[in-house]
Design an enzyme around this catalytic site. Structure first.
Site, PDB file in Angstrom:
ATOM      1  N   HIS A 453       0.825  -1.199   0.000  1.00 31.60           N
ATOM      2  CA  HIS A 453       0.000   0.000   0.000  1.00 31.60           C
ATOM      3  C   HIS A 453       0.863   1.253   0.000  1.00 31.60           C
ATOM      4  O   HIS A 453       2.081   1.192   0.212  1.00 31.60           O
ATOM      5  CB  HIS A 453      -0.893   0.017   1.250  1.00 31.60           C
ATOM      6  CG  HIS A 453      -0.117   0.188   2.518  1.00 31.60           C
ATOM      7  ND1 HIS A 453       0.588  -0.845   3.103  1.00 31.60           N
ATOM      8  CD2 HIS A 453       0.101   1.273   3.304  1.00 31.60           C
ATOM      9  CE1 HIS A 453       1.193  -0.420   4.182  1.00 31.60           C
ATOM     10  NE2 HIS A 453       0.926   0.870   4.333  1.00 31.60           N
ATOM     11  N   THR A 455       0.751   4.636   2.189  1.00 28.11           N
ATOM     12  CA  THR A 455       0.111   5.241   3.356  1.00 28.11           C
ATOM     13  C   THR A 455      -0.160   6.724   3.119  1.00 28.11           C
ATOM     14  O   THR A 455       0.684   7.451   2.597  1.00 28.11           O
ATOM     15  CB  THR A 455       1.008   5.084   4.594  1.00 28.11           C
ATOM     16  OG1 THR A 455       1.263   3.697   4.818  1.00 28.11           O
ATOM     17  CG2 THR A 455       0.348   5.687   5.822  1.00 28.11           C
ATOM     18  N   HIS A 531       5.041   6.843  -0.943  1.00 27.36           N
ATOM     19  CA  HIS A 531       5.880   5.700  -1.307  1.00 27.36           C
ATOM     20  C   HIS A 531       5.133   4.405  -1.050  1.00 27.36           C
ATOM     21  O   HIS A 531       4.070   4.378  -0.412  1.00 27.36           O
ATOM     22  CB  HIS A 531       7.166   5.710  -0.476  1.00 27.36           C
ATOM     23  CG  HIS A 531       6.903   5.440   0.982  1.00 27.36           C
ATOM     24  ND1 HIS A 531       6.470   6.424   1.844  1.00 27.36           N
ATOM     25  CD2 HIS A 531       6.985   4.295   1.722  1.00 27.36           C
ATOM     26  CE1 HIS A 531       6.291   5.912   3.051  1.00 27.36           C
ATOM     27  NE2 HIS A 531       6.600   4.621   3.004  1.00 27.36           N
ATOM     28  N   THR A 533       6.207   0.584   0.465  1.00 27.69           N
ATOM     29  CA  THR A 533       7.244  -0.245   1.082  1.00 27.69           C
ATOM     30  C   THR A 533       7.149  -1.658   0.523  1.00 27.69           C
ATOM     31  O   THR A 533       6.100  -2.309   0.608  1.00 27.69           O
ATOM     32  CB  THR A 533       7.073  -0.278   2.603  1.00 27.69           C
ATOM     33  OG1 THR A 533       7.220   1.053   3.122  1.00 27.69           O
ATOM     34  CG2 THR A 533       8.114  -1.177   3.244  1.00 27.69           C
TER      35      THR A 533
END
Length: 617
Positions: A453, A455, A531, A533
């Protein structure tokens, strides 16, 4: 006047007497309005063209015996509209005959009916007006004429006749001419046989009834769905979700798999929302209700077995590949929400947590009267305290569709394999290994758990600064459950994290919090920290990925472009020092993502205090 009509009828040839059978009821219905509509005088041949409407229905009967009121010499004959091709085919045998008597075909079968009609004509005009037979005749044949009595009666009679028999004329191409004649004969006999006591007019032909019956049946068939959707009646705005209203989102979710996890107090409207979602997806949706598995939210501790059966039913629906699976339960604890989220991740489903938006969803005064469980205000109040503590997630964000996630993870693995094979990377291997170690497997070095995902806001179950305000903001409520396209611009590797940089659109930036770019590089444009991860080194928290990205962007802002190492198939690879490697994608990768939230299991307080701190070079 009636005597003149009788005399005229007796002077007609046999063929014309047979014709009078059909025309006589019309004169009876016309007499109350205008007695001069039938004239004994001969007709001019030119006047034959003035009655095509009557000929359309009663072609075997001579319509010339029924004449409109005499026109002034100065009046011009009315222009008749061109007849339809179907009518011309019926009248073709009549139009080819130039003489009036040849236009009438014998109809021996109605001879008896003509005699009865003559007897009715001989009655005084006043008695004819009072007879009840006029009423059904007018209602059946001359209905439009009654509404416009100021026009000549003959003109009005012709008009309704054409309108009533229009379906018959349109169907002339199917039956033979004899069938049309039979219909006219039956109607003529029916009008003559009517008695004064008859009040109910004859029913219209089946051709006219059938469309009405079908239409009524169709409406009746649709009523159950309308009643189901309207009970209870949705409050304004309570169903304003993107997955119910936005076509782009609906199309994207139909191509995905989504677990709709409903949460809310009894009577808040969860079952109605579940029914609406089911109606959107029809056979592709399954609703799993806690009521059907014996779950009692007011006795949560005693419902362990019921919850187990409920979860097994949800897992079975997900395993079957349903596009949409809805869990209809209060789900008022963090433990339940986290457990269902894990179930969605296990079966590669989106997890969408939803609370109904009815105005009374947390109103303790209204909820007892709306729930079917018969709970009182005190019982619901206990559930509300638990729900308010559990409704705030660990974080909000855009969650990648699993097919897009697989593609991105494949790109990341290829990058790690490429780095392992590069001599330039081996020269800086010490950035990733402890002193004395001579090799590292990057694919094992980085680990990742949970959904992939981007965030937007880390809420820490409502404990983070501004978490509650963000969760309750209008833009978040409006966009929850929407699907958007995320654009990836680069992949980066550091000794701590493996991630992807996301470029946000102006619309996506509306969901980006004001403090979303806090930390190093706060002077960068909003959304710079966005971003995904893809992996973390052992002992490193995922939040470090955003901090590493901010450091890279800060270096670029300072003019450090890094050392160009090699041109890979996906784009140029650069080294920025201190173990930072960046692959700039020559063509950005774009994929669908769902804006939702994540409810993870809360960790014990003592473990949370021992979390390693994020570091920044």
């Amino acid at each position: 006047m009636a005597e003149q009509e009788v005399e005229q009828i007796h002077q007609l040839p046999d063929s014309e007497e047979e014709e009078e059978e059909d025309q006589q009821p019309q004169r009876v219905s016309e007499k109350p309005a205008e007695e001069e509509t039938v004239k004994p005088a001969k007709q001019d041949p030119e006047e034959e063209t003035e009655e095509p409407a009557v000929e359309e229905v009663e072609k075997p009967v001579a319509v010339e015996t029924v004449k409109p009121a005499e026109q002034d010499p100065e009046e011009e004959p009315e222009e008749e509209e061109p007849e339809e091709p179907a009518v011309e085919e019926v009248e073709k045998p009549m139009m080819e005959e130039e003489e009036e008597e040849e236009a009438v075909k014998p109809a021996v079968e109605v001879e008896e009916a003509v005699k009865l009609a003559v007897e009715e004509v001989e009655k005084p005009a006043v008695e004819v007006e009072e007879e009840a037979v006029v009423k059904p005749v007018v209602e059946e044949v001359l209905k439009p004429a009654v509404e416009e009595v100021e026009k000549p009666v003959v003109e009005e009679v012709e008009k309704p006749v054409v309108e009533v028999e229009k379906p018959v004329v349109e169907e002339v191409e199917k039956p033979a001419v004899e069938e049309v004649e039979k219909l006219v004969e039956q109607k003529a006999g029916k009008l003559v046989e009517l008695q004064p006591s008859v009040e109910k007019p004859a029913e219209p032909p089946a051709e006219q009834q059938q469309p009405v019956v079908c239409e009524n049946l169709g409406a009746a068939a649709a009523e159950p769905k309308q009643e189901e959707a309207a009970a209870p009646s949705p409050a304004p705005g309570s169903l304003s979700f993107p997955f119910l209203e936005e076509e782009s989102t609906k199309m994207a979710l139909r191509a995905s798999r989504t677990l709709y996890i409903l949460l809310g107090l009894p009577g808040a409207g969860k079952s109605h929302l579940a029914a609406v979602i089911r109606d959107r997806y029809q056979d592709s949706c399954a609703v799993v209700s806690a009521d059907d598995h014996g779950v009692k939210p007011e006795r949560y501790g005693a419902s362990a077995d019921a919850h187990k059966a409920l979860d097994e039913a949800v897992a079975s629906c997900c395993a079957s590949g349903r596009v949409a699976v809805v869990v209809d339960d209060t789900n008022h604890t963090n433990e339940r929400l986290a457990q269902l989220g894990e179930l969605a991740e296990e079966h590669r489903y989106f997890a969408l947590f939803l609370e109904p938006r009815t105005p009374w969803r947390r109103d303790l005064d209204q909820l007892p009267g709306k729930t079917r469980r018969g709970l009182d205000k005190g019982q619901i109040q206990g559930l509300r305290a638990s729900l308010e503590a559990a409704c705030y997630p660990l974080y909000f964000g855009w969650f990648l569709r699993h097919s897009f996630r697989d593609e991105l993870e494949g790109l990341a693995k290829d990058l790690l394999k490429t780095l392992d094979s590069l001599e330039a990377f081996k020269k800086h291997l010490s950035d990733f290994t402890a002193e004395g170690e001579g090799a590292v497997n990057l694919e094992e070095y980085f680990q990742h758990e949970g959904p992939v995902h981007c965030t937007t806001k880390f809420c820490d179950y409502g404990n983070a600064d501004g978490a509650k305000e963000y969760a309750e903001s209008q833009v978040v409520q409006q966009r929850l459950g929407s699907v958007t396209e995320l654009q990836l611009q680069a992949l980066f590797v550091t000794p701590r994290t493996l991630g992807a940089r996301v470029a946000l659109t102006p619309e996506q930036l509306q969901l980006w919090p004001t403090d979303g770019d806090g930390g190093v590089g706060s002077a960068l444009p909003p959304g710079s920290r966005a971003h995904i991860t893809l992996g973390c080194a052992q002992g490193v928290e995922p939040v470090q990925t955003g901090l590493d990205l901010l450091q890279i962007l800060q270096l670029q802002q300072q003019g450090q472009e890094g050392v160009h190492v090699e041109d890979l198939e996906l784009g140029p690879l650069s080294y920025y020092g201190n173990g930072i490697w960046v692959l700039s994608l020559r063509e950005p990768r774009v994929g669908p993502a769902l804006f939702s939230c994540f409810h993870g299991r809360k960790k014990p307080e003592d473990l949370r205090k021992k979390k390693p701190k994020c570091t920044l070079l």
